[in-house]
Design an enzyme around this catalytic site. Structure first.
Site, PDB file in Angstrom:
ATOM      1  N   SER A 263       0.827  -1.192   0.000  1.00 29.71           N
ATOM      2  CA  SER A 263       0.000   0.000   0.000  1.00 29.71           C
ATOM      3  C   SER A 263       0.871   1.256   0.000  1.00 29.71           C
ATOM      4  O   SER A 263       1.636   1.458  -0.933  1.00 29.71           O
ATOM      5  CB  SER A 263      -0.980  -0.044   1.169  1.00 29.71           C
ATOM      6  OG  SER A 263      -2.064   0.815   0.926  1.00 29.71           O
ATOM      7  N   ASP A 375      -9.061  -5.959  -4.669  1.00 33.60           N
ATOM      8  CA  ASP A 375      -8.634  -4.830  -3.839  1.00 33.60           C
ATOM      9  C   ASP A 375      -9.411  -3.591  -4.264  1.00 33.60           C
ATOM     10  O   ASP A 375      -9.185  -3.041  -5.344  1.00 33.60           O
ATOM     11  CB  ASP A 375      -7.126  -4.602  -4.020  1.00 33.60           C
ATOM     12  CG  ASP A 375      -6.574  -3.559  -3.059  1.00 33.60           C
ATOM     13  OD1 ASP A 375      -7.377  -2.867  -2.395  1.00 33.60           O
ATOM     14  OD2 ASP A 375      -5.340  -3.430  -2.973  1.00 33.60           O
ATOM     15  N   HIS A 406      -6.939  -6.168  -0.248  1.00 35.94           N
ATOM     16  CA  HIS A 406      -5.794  -5.285  -0.062  1.00 35.94           C
ATOM     17  C   HIS A 406      -4.629  -6.036   0.587  1.00 35.94           C
ATOM     18  O   HIS A 406      -4.797  -6.703   1.592  1.00 35.94           O
ATOM     19  CB  HIS A 406      -6.205  -4.110   0.823  1.00 35.94           C
ATOM     20  CG  HIS A 406      -5.242  -2.977   0.800  1.00 35.94           C
ATOM     21  ND1 HIS A 406      -4.822  -2.377  -0.366  1.00 35.94           N
ATOM     22  CD2 HIS A 406      -4.594  -2.338   1.806  1.00 35.94           C
ATOM     23  CE1 HIS A 406      -3.975  -1.398  -0.074  1.00 35.94           C
ATOM     24  NE2 HIS A 406      -3.818  -1.364   1.229  1.00 35.94           N
TER      25      HIS A 406
END
Length: 648
Positions: A263, A375, A406
């Site tokens: 991320s 995601d 995610h």
């Protein structure tokens, strides 16, 4: 974005040059650092019989032949000087970093490559308030009549309760360190995997967070240069200092660096690679951003990161603003709130600074992209557009797509093969492997020559209206451009996309389904829609869903996309809509790789506002779709041959 690991407290370091907020007394810190920097002079290293002095490779992988005992490792704490002064205090910002390396780098002349993760999350996060999304859409007046703001940001009193460590990647744990050096560590992720294989590991706190100076800017240039400075230091081009102010040199490394993270932590590798910095040989961006505009916007529409309705660049910066001085960056964060523009949703110089696609031509690091096909936080477009650009430029590349959401790292063996080739420069042939590794719906891992699948072909489908709000028909082939055939959507944001996709009839959506599939049909790439729509008012959201209907009619949303019709000409500028005039809207859904099983139907559902992602205006907006001039383009493996015939 990925959430922080554990929060920790702060205490001031010695006042030689305040590098940031340290975490223990000056005396204890100085003793720990001095011990680490002198190669454990206070405790002579015991002799280890037949200890390796270099890496060992087998089956193309670096083997874990070095000690896995944390007590045998050296840990150092440094502050690396950057080339920016983002907190405007008259001194260049410094990045707080920690090094974990093998004892052999002091005692046996071992030179280690580095696995490096930078993050704004190591120090935890703050309570933040998201923007309100329950308001009317922006309506520009026609030229010469001024501009009317009918929307805009309002602070939501609700607190954004973020996940903490769920998306943090890498092996290891946050267990108390028993080895040498500062306590507690910034992070211990990656250490258990890579030190026994001869690598060193570096963790660094992004500007404005933890022990680093500077200000958080949610992907701004200063954050890129801050993370880059660590690569420069590891290659002798930047200076670093310990807590006493003494300069520290990285004499123990080969200078070859591989960045990895999930991320935000995976976005920083993309950002640093886009500078072309020498020494960064490989990156593994996991669920990472390639353009921040595409994180908070979509084709001109203000769109949420999945699960964080109302979040924007200013909110995220406030969340990660964890350095000790909590006032110095106030003006910077206030500037973010203004520049991000939650009124029009237009692209701008603000977003262009945060678009790493602009500098993809500078990337030379070998890139292993990893992303979850489901995601909806960092959406798949981020990986797909980055990967496609790297592929086009001949950068060494590989992609791993899995069925999760995610996060989700490739296996250690996949990472090891990548880092062994590009950090140890061991010729294991990874560049000749299939480029795509995809986890299929049954959880099996399948390799493909490339992604999207080279056998996919854009397949055009046309729309035939249903009756009385029921689903119409989706058929291969171009539509006949005769007289307009119109169907109407009445916006009602209280109806979720999932509800509307599964509804048998509804005035709040239009649905079109293919005939039942004779065999399985695989989608690989980016679906698109080309719609001819007129509007009953000057502003509206437009949302498209790609849906899998099983034999019982149960709907599963495969992917979706959004647009603001005011940005039909350009994402840079909103152009007024004249109610009643038809406009062409061409926009993409999020890329995917999905197999529709035999017997299922492929569906396309059109609606206006999307409760979980778009601004949520009051119900009642009217959209009229000309089905005779609207099409859907699907990237299907085998093209139209994957679908039943039009008369089937």
């Amino acid at each position: 974005m990925s959430m922080p690991r554990q929060a920790r407290g702060h205490a001031a370091p010695p006042a030689v040059r305040r590098p940031g907020s340290a975490r223990r007394s000056a005396a204890a810190l100085g003793l720990a650092v001095a011990t680490a920097l002198t190669g454990l002079a206070a405790t002579p290293a015991p002799a280890i019989a037949a200890a390796p002095v270099g890496p060992v490779f087998q089956d193309g992988l670096a083997q874990p032949v070095f000690s896995s005992n944390r007590a045998d490792w050296i840990r150092q704490e440094v502050w690396v000087e950057t080339s920016v002064d983002s907190d405007r205090d008259g001194r260049n910002d410094r990045v707080h970093a920690e090094v974990t390396r093998l004892r052999e780098t002091e005692t046996a002349g071992l030179k280690s490559p580095v696995v490096y993760e930078a993050s704004p999350y190591y120090a935890g996060g703050n309570d933040v308030a998201n923007h309100d999304v329950d308001h009317e859409l922006y309506q520009p007046r026609r030229p010469g009549r001024g501009w009317l703001n009918r929307g805009g940001p309002v602070r939501d009193p609700a607190t954004d309760e973020r996940l903490t460590a769920a998306a943090a990647d890498g092996a290891g744990s946050d267990a108390k360190i028993t080895g040498t050096g500062p306590q507690p560590a910034i992070s211990t992720s990656h250490e258990a995997n890579w030190l026994p294989r001869g690598f060193a590991v570096v963790h660094a706190e992004s500007l404005g967070s933890g022990g680093s100076d500077g200000c958080p800017t949610t992907g701004g240039r200063n954050e890129t240069l801050g993370a880059k400075s660590v690569v420069d230091w590891l290659n002798g081009r930047a200076k670093a200092y310990d807590a006493t102010g003494a300069e520290v040199r990285a004499t123990w490394t080969t200078g070859k660096v591989g960045m990895i993270g999930t991320s935000y932590n995976g976005t920083l590798p993309n950002a640093v690679a886009s500078t072309g910095v020498a020494g960064l040989e490989a990156i593994v961006p996991i669920s990472a951003i390639s353009s921040w505009y595409d994180y908070y916007r979509a084709n001109g529409a203000i769109v949420a990161a999945g699960g964080y309705q109302g979040e924007d660049a200013d909110v995220l910066a406030e969340y990660v603003y964890t350095r000790a001085d909590r006032q110095i960056c106030r003006g910077v964060i206030e500037g973010l709130e203004k520049a991000q523009d939650r009124v029009t949703g237009d692209y701008s110089a603000f977003w262009d600074e945060r678009n790493y696609m602009n500098d993809v031509r500078k990337v030379h690091a070998a890139v292993l992209v990893a992303h979850g096909l489901n995601d909806w936080n960092v959406k798949t477009k981020q990986a797909a557009q980055w990967y496609e650009a790297l592929k086009a430029r001949g950068v060494p590349h590989k992609i791993y797509l899995h069925q999760g959401g995610h996060g989700g790292s490739p296996s250690v063996d996949v990472l090891n093969r990548w880092f062994t080739r590009y950090l140890w420069d061991y010729r294991n042939g990874v560049e000749n492997d299939p480029r795509a590794l995809i986890q299929r719906e049954d959880k099996s891992l399948v390799t493909y020559p490339e992604w999207p699948d080279p056998a996919e072909a854009d397949t055009e489908l046309n729309l035939t209206p249903g009756a009385n709000g029921a689903a119409g028909v989706l058929t291969p082939g171009r539509p006949r451009h005769g007289r307009p055939v119109t169907e109407t959507i009445v916006d009602d944001v209280s109806q979720t996309a999932e509800t509307l996709a599964g509804a048998i009839t509804s005035p709040n959506r239009l649905a079109y389904r293919s005939a039942a599939l004779i065999g399985a049909a695989r989608l690989s790439g980016t679906p698109r829609v080309s719609l001819r729509i007129s509007f009953g008012q000057p502003a509206a959201n437009v949302t498209a869903l790609l849906v899998d209907y099983d034999q019982n009619g149960k709907a599963k949303i495969v992917t979706r996309g959004w647009t603001d019709p005011q940005n039909r000409r350009s994402i840079w500028k909103s152009t007024p809509i004249k109610p009643g005039s038809p406009y062409g809207l061409d926009f993409d859904m999020q890329p995917h790789d999905y197999v529709f099983p035999a017997g299922h139907q492929i569906g396309v559902v059109l609606l206006s506002s999307d409760y979980d992602y778009t601004i949520r205006p009051a119900p009642g907006a009217r959209l009229d779709l000309d089905t005779a001039r609207s099409t859907v383009m699907l990237p299907l493996v085998g093209g139209a041959n994957a679908l039943p015939p039009a008369n089937g």
